[in-house]
Scaffold this motif. Structure first.
Motif, PDB file in Angstrom:
ATOM      1  N   PRO A 239       0.815  -1.212   0.000  1.00  0.00           N
ATOM      2  CA  PRO A 239       0.000   0.000   0.000  1.00  0.00           C
ATOM      3  C   PRO A 239       0.852   1.267   0.000  1.00  0.00           C
ATOM      4  O   PRO A 239       1.955   1.282   0.536  1.00  0.00           O
ATOM      5  N   PHE A 241       1.084   5.369   1.059  1.00  0.00           N
ATOM      6  CA  PHE A 241       0.521   6.387   1.945  1.00  0.00           C
ATOM      7  C   PHE A 241       0.907   7.756   1.395  1.00  0.00           C
ATOM      8  O   PHE A 241       1.745   7.862   0.501  1.00  0.00           O
ATOM      9  N   GLU A 247      -0.641  10.752   9.729  1.00  0.00           N
ATOM     10  CA  GLU A 247      -0.990   9.501   9.060  1.00  0.00           C
ATOM     11  C   GLU A 247      -0.802   8.265   9.937  1.00  0.00           C
ATOM     12  O   GLU A 247      -1.334   7.194   9.647  1.00  0.00           O
ATOM     13  N   GLN A 248      -0.028   8.404  11.039  1.00  0.00           N
ATOM     14  CA  GLN A 248       0.193   7.275  11.945  1.00  0.00           C
ATOM     15  C   GLN A 248      -0.867   7.223  13.048  1.00  0.00           C
ATOM     16  O   GLN A 248      -0.814   6.372  13.923  1.00  0.00           O
ATOM     17  N   ALA A 249      -1.816   8.161  13.025  1.00  0.00           N
ATOM     18  CA  ALA A 249      -2.827   8.215  14.090  1.00  0.00           C
ATOM     19  C   ALA A 249      -3.692   6.952  14.082  1.00  0.00           C
ATOM     20  O   ALA A 249      -3.829   6.290  13.051  1.00  0.00           O
ATOM     21  N   ASN A 250      -4.276   6.639  15.225  1.00  0.00           N
ATOM     22  CA  ASN A 250      -5.190   5.496  15.318  1.00  0.00           C
ATOM     23  C   ASN A 250      -6.469   5.828  14.556  1.00  0.00           C
ATOM     24  O   ASN A 250      -7.128   6.821  14.857  1.00  0.00           O
ATOM     25  N   GLY A 251      -6.814   4.988  13.604  1.00  0.00           N
ATOM     26  CA  GLY A 251      -7.989   5.255  12.782  1.00  0.00           C
ATOM     27  C   GLY A 251      -7.621   5.567  11.345  1.00  0.00           C
ATOM     28  O   GLY A 251      -8.496   5.796  10.527  1.00  0.00           O
ATOM     29  N   VAL A 252      -6.311   5.553  11.029  1.00  0.00           N
ATOM     30  CA  VAL A 252      -5.876   5.682   9.631  1.00  0.00           C
ATOM     31  C   VAL A 252      -5.478   4.286   9.141  1.00  0.00           C
ATOM     32  O   VAL A 252      -4.632   3.629   9.745  1.00  0.00           O
ATOM     33  N   PHE A 253      -6.109   3.850   8.064  1.00  0.00           N
ATOM     34  CA  PHE A 253      -5.851   2.514   7.535  1.00  0.00           C
ATOM     35  C   PHE A 253      -5.537   2.591   6.047  1.00  0.00           C
ATOM     36  O   PHE A 253      -5.989   3.501   5.363  1.00  0.00           O
ATOM     37  N   SER A 254      -4.804   1.618   5.545  1.00  0.00           N
ATOM     38  CA  SER A 254      -4.704   1.479   4.092  1.00  0.00           C
ATOM     39  C   SER A 254      -5.977   0.765   3.652  1.00  0.00           C
ATOM     40  O   SER A 254      -6.570   0.010   4.420  1.00  0.00           O
ATOM     41  N   GLU A 257      -5.651  -2.904   4.169  1.00  0.00           N
ATOM     42  CA  GLU A 257      -5.928  -3.444   5.503  1.00  0.00           C
ATOM     43  C   GLU A 257      -7.430  -3.517   5.750  1.00  0.00           C
ATOM     44  O   GLU A 257      -7.955  -4.546   6.186  1.00  0.00           O
ATOM     45  N   GLU A 344      -5.448  14.773  15.052  1.00  0.00           N
ATOM     46  CA  GLU A 344      -5.585  13.762  16.106  1.00  0.00           C
ATOM     47  C   GLU A 344      -6.116  14.397  17.382  1.00  0.00           C
ATOM     48  O   GLU A 344      -5.834  15.562  17.653  1.00  0.00           O
ATOM     49  N   LYS A 347      -5.497  11.656  22.585  1.00  0.00           N
ATOM     50  CA  LYS A 347      -5.082  10.251  22.771  1.00  0.00           C
ATOM     51  C   LYS A 347      -4.573   9.614  21.490  1.00  0.00           C
ATOM     52  O   LYS A 347      -4.361   8.397  21.424  1.00  0.00           O
ATOM     53  N   GLY A 348      -4.425  10.415  20.448  1.00  0.00           N
ATOM     54  CA  GLY A 348      -3.840   9.886  19.217  1.00  0.00           C
ATOM     55  C   GLY A 348      -4.839   9.286  18.244  1.00  0.00           C
ATOM     56  O   GLY A 348      -4.455   8.583  17.316  1.00  0.00           O
ATOM     57  N   TRP A 349      -6.144   9.539  18.449  1.00  0.00           N
ATOM     58  CA  TRP A 349      -7.153   9.030  17.519  1.00  0.00           C
ATOM     59  C   TRP A 349      -7.526  10.125  16.521  1.00  0.00           C
ATOM     60  O   TRP A 349      -7.510  11.305  16.847  1.00  0.00           O
TER      61      TRP A 349
ATOM     62  N   MET B 228       1.491  -6.320   2.949  1.00  0.00           N
ATOM     63  CA  MET B 228       0.338  -5.925   2.154  1.00  0.00           C
ATOM     64  C   MET B 228      -0.586  -4.936   2.844  1.00  0.00           C
ATOM     65  O   MET B 228      -1.186  -4.092   2.189  1.00  0.00           O
ATOM     66  N   CYS B 229      -0.731  -5.028   4.162  1.00  0.00           N
ATOM     67  CA  CYS B 229      -1.802  -4.233   4.779  1.00  0.00           C
ATOM     68  C   CYS B 229      -1.312  -2.953   5.435  1.00  0.00           C
ATOM     69  O   CYS B 229      -2.070  -2.000   5.560  1.00  0.00           O
ATOM     70  N   ARG B 233       2.752  -0.579  10.675  1.00  0.00           N
ATOM     71  CA  ARG B 233       3.745   0.473  10.423  1.00  0.00           C
ATOM     72  C   ARG B 233       4.199   1.128  11.724  1.00  0.00           C
ATOM     73  O   ARG B 233       3.406   1.403  12.618  1.00  0.00           O
ATOM     74  N   GLU B 259       4.461   6.217  19.991  1.00  0.00           N
ATOM     75  CA  GLU B 259       3.538   6.026  18.877  1.00  0.00           C
ATOM     76  C   GLU B 259       3.197   4.538  18.716  1.00  0.00           C
ATOM     77  O   GLU B 259       2.034   4.174  18.524  1.00  0.00           O
ATOM     78  N   GLN B 262       0.759   3.506  21.315  1.00  0.00           N
ATOM     79  CA  GLN B 262      -0.553   4.073  21.022  1.00  0.00           C
ATOM     80  C   GLN B 262      -1.251   3.258  19.937  1.00  0.00           C
ATOM     81  O   GLN B 262      -2.431   2.952  20.032  1.00  0.00           O
ATOM     82  N   ARG B 263      -0.482   2.852  18.902  1.00  0.00           N
ATOM     83  CA  ARG B 263      -1.081   2.104  17.805  1.00  0.00           C
ATOM     84  C   ARG B 263      -1.529   0.704  18.238  1.00  0.00           C
ATOM     85  O   ARG B 263      -2.425   0.119  17.642  1.00  0.00           O
ATOM     86  N   ILE B 266      -5.435   0.183  19.063  1.00  0.00           N
ATOM     87  CA  ILE B 266      -6.520   0.384  18.097  1.00  0.00           C
ATOM     88  C   ILE B 266      -7.723  -0.534  18.323  1.00  0.00           C
ATOM     89  O   ILE B 266      -8.859  -0.095  18.308  1.00  0.00           O
TER      90      ILE B 266
END
Lengths: 461, 295
Positions: A239, A241, A247-254, A257, A344, A347-349, B228-229, B233, B259, B262-263, B266
């Protein structure tokens, strides 16, 4: 009946289907198929066939449908295609076979895709299988990847008498047909699994859970496991980006995914153990078929969904039918809009996506008008989920572990278009691993060419 | 199917399994991982390889029950089988690629925390087989959850066990033992720390001060494990890396641990619910008043 118009195809109502994962298009029944087939004027110099990457004898199979010989129609299609029920659903017919149809000059072209689908579904329901090879020739070929390119190549080689084994990295065969394209466009059990069974019925073996380049290398397959040739159909799975802040925040997906969770891992299903984010408001960044698939999946999982795309509607790379379906279902299109930052919370979301308005300038190298930022036009869309659907590039797992396999600067494997031959003897390649992300049918065309190339190579060896 | 030749409970929460997986056993190296699935509906669970036997075609995994998937796995017995077992994935440890004579000159310190002892073991064993003795610190919260002590003792140069509560071996966190060893005059050229994210963060904070290059092994959320997904990261030295293909081992002094931690959150709520549902079975109706049961 108006011969200038397509026989309409039944679909699930947009409001109803927006809440379920059942197939959107319901397809033709026998009567409708015959009616549509009767519009075909059986051109001597059939243009439609020239538009088909696997050169199906289109007038031939339509003639059989006209005469109620659906099994005959199926055998004609399966001479050229291993996956007719898939192609009838996901091929961009408007720019291929149907785009060249003579009927289309004055009126609407024949619904070739819907007819192909009807024939394939009928064959599946009636237990009709493609015809296999009369005799085995004793030669072994390894096919890497069980997506459209690999399945087609394997099917064709098996029909020629080769002993074929497909190696698949995931736990289930099908590649993008299984992990990428959602259930509501391509049912997995009813359609994909059945087509894979048909390929297996030709004698093709499928070994899942083998990551070529890690579990075993191409050189080991050739030198230690006794394979005479290898076809690489490993796809373009990495993928991309944007590289913007947040872009690394929780709730960002490819999109990969998000779709893999829903499609392969069945996260949309209550009894799956795989979690998926069911956001309140979702922004899908991108305008291709994958973006539409991700958006319509999120909608069905209960989200309000925005497509954020930097060019205008005219440039949307997705199929017209997909855009049309997405709009009917209630996807909001934020066109000429480009993300600049993901916001964000503490809390990083994800709590929003900051975008800038774009306008179209002079044409760029792709021939499309280049989008340019409108100064001072930034605004925020409040979302809690962002899905990046910006395209994919080939996975270097195979190229980095295979000596003598040439790749180009986009990390794609270099292979001849006409026969899939690579820089390494006995190794052929095709599909997205060679071209970068494209369509199912182009990958199938490349799988076919690869099978022909391998057959010529092994017969002259 | 991938047969389980041996399954045992190491501690009430940590399990050990020897699995028949010929392709993985033939090609795996220390530092790599596998992804397993118990049945057709199960999640794909990444686990670092603890040991392997190329001749027998077996791979050993050690895992801790942390969610629904690992809870299901913990019920598998000798003679059962995994539905899927794929690998080896990720890059082997850097050690494997280094010149052995150069490596022999180096003083290497391993720091293992909790279930992280399992992925440290094959590296220490590999060094031992190549005639290199490394110092190993193993930390656990308390004596009852200490794992693989005997196995580690057999391959380590010197083994230092420490428990947070002082119930066994030394007393205190692994960082205390690192400080003690350095204060006692030990010099280390490289440190390899594997354990909970928070432990690796604090080890790296300390080794940075002590000027010891440090490698860590990360275990972020993953789906396919082949690049792939992009779920896995992580930011290392300001660059985005995929732990499944670029790692799982990285330069610990460059990893953005905050970070990464935190990830990891999710799917915590979703996973927690699934875990409770799996553990409590039919009695899971939301009686705790917190999670709302299965709805």
């Amino acid at each position: 009946m108006d011969v200038l118009k397509k026989t309409p195809v039944r679909e699930q109502d947009a409001k109803v289907r927006a809440t379920n994962f059942e197939e959107v298009c319901l397809g033709y029944n026998g009567e409708e198929a015959k009616e549509e087939a009767s519009r075909c004027i059986n051109c001597k110099n059939a243009q439609c066939m020239k538009g088909c990457p696997v050169s199906i004898n289109i007038p031939g199979f339509i003639e059989k449908v006209k005469n109620d010989d659906i099994e005959g129609a199926y055998q004609i299609i399966s001479e050229s295609s291993a996956l007719p029920a898939v192609c009838g659903r996901v091929c961009p017919q408007e720019s291929q076979c149907e785009g060249k149809c003579i009927r289309g000059i004055k009126g609407e072209p024949i619904s070739i895709g819907k007819l192909e689908r009807f024939v394939a579904d009928w064959a599946s329901e009636n237990g009709i299988k493609p015809q296999g090879a009369a005799e085995k020739n004793g030669k072994k070929v390894a096919v890497i990847g069980s997506g459209p390119a690999g399945l087609t190549c394997a099917g064709d080689l098996a029909k020629m008498g080769y002993d074929v084994t497909i190696f698949e990295a995931l736990h289930e065969a099908g590649g993008v047909l299984v992990y990428g394209i959602p259930e509501f466009r391509l049912p997995k059990t009813r359609v994909v699994a059945k087509e894979i069974e048909n390929v297996k019925s030709l004698g093709v073996k499928i070994e899942t859970n083998v990551v070529v380049g890690k579990s075993v290398t191409i050189d080991e397959l050739l030198n230690e496991e006794g394979f005479d040739a290898v076809f690489i159909g490993s796809g373009a799975g990495l993928p991309k980006f944007m590289g913007i802040p947040g872009e690394q925040a929780n709730g960002v997906f490819s999109a990969n995914e998000y779709l893999t969770r829903s499609n392969l891992m069945k996260a949309f299903n209550e009894d799956s153990n795989t979690p998926i984010m069911r956001g309140k408001k979702v922004a899908v960044v991108g305008g291709g078929n994958v973006a539409m698939d991700a958006a319509r999946t999120a909608l069905r999982l209960g989200s309000e969904v925005h497509i954020v795309y930097r060019r205008s509607e005219e440039e949307l790379p997705a199929r017209v039918e997909e855009v049309h379906h997405a709009k009917e279902e209630g996807i909001i299109f934020n066109l000429l809009t480009n993300p600049v930052e993901i916001l964000e919370d503490e809390k990083g979301w994800v709590k929003g996506i900051r975008c800038i308005k774009m306008e179209l300038g002079e044409p760029d190298e792709s021939g499309r008008r280049r989008p340019v930022e409108v100064p001072g036009s930034e605004f925020v869309i409040d979302v809690d989920t962002v899905i990046m659907s910006l395209g994919t590039s080939p996975n270097p797992l195979i190229s980095s572990t295979t000596k003598g396999l040439e790749i180009n600067k986009r990390k794609c494997i270099v292979a001849a278009e006409e026969n899939g031959q690579t820089s390494k003897e006995g190794v052929y390649a095709g599909g997205d691993a060679v071209t970068g992300a494209a369509t199912v049918i182009l990958a199938m065309g490349a799988g076919k060419a690869g099978a022909k190339g391998i057959d010529e190579y092994l017969r002259n060896k | 199917m991938y047969k389980i030749l041996e399954a045992k409970e190491l501690t009430p929460n940590i399990y050990y399994m020897v699995v028949e997986a010929k392709r993985v056993a033939r090609s795996c190296q220390p530092g790599q991982f596998v992804i397993v699935r118990t049945d057709e509906r199960a999640e794909r669970i990444p686990l670092t390889i603890c040991d392997y036997d190329r001749e027998k075609g077996t791979v050993t995994i050690v895992f801790q029950v942390v969610g629904a998937g690992t809870e299901f796995m913990s019920h598998l017995k000798t003679g059962d089988a995994f539905h899927d077992f794929v690998g080896p994935l990720g890059q082997p440890s850097e050690l494997v690629h280094e010149d052995k004579e150069e490596l022999k000159k180096k003083k290497i310190l391993f720091v293992a925390g909790g279930v992280g002892t399992a992925p440290v073991y094959p590296q220490v064993k590999w060094l031992h087989e190549n005639g290199i003795d490394a110092d190993v610190i193993v930390g656990a919260k308390t004596k009852s959850i200490l794992i693989l002590e005997k196995e580690m003792e057999a391959v380590a140069g010197r083994l230092f066990v420490t428990t947070d509560d002082g119930s066994y071996g030394r007393s205190g966190m692994v960082t205390q033992t690192i400080t003690d060893l350095v204060n006692e005059g030990n010099h280390y050229d490289v440190c390899i720390a594997i354990g909970p994210m928070i432990m690796m963060k604090f080890v790296c904070k300390l080794t940075k001060e002590l000027n010891i290059p440090t490698v860590v092994s990360l275990n972020p959320i993953m789906v396919d494990g082949t690049g792939m997904c992009g779920a896995c990261r992580v930011t290392v030295g300001g660059e985005v890396k995929f732990a499944c293909v670029d790692g799982p081992e990285f330069d610990g002094l460059q990893v953005n641990f905050d970070e990464a931690m935190q990830r990891q959150q999710i799917y915590k709520t979703a996973e927690g619910r699934a875990y409770l549902a799996a553990k409590e079975g039919a009695t899971h109706h939301g009686g705790c008043g917190n999670c709302g049961g299965n709805d």
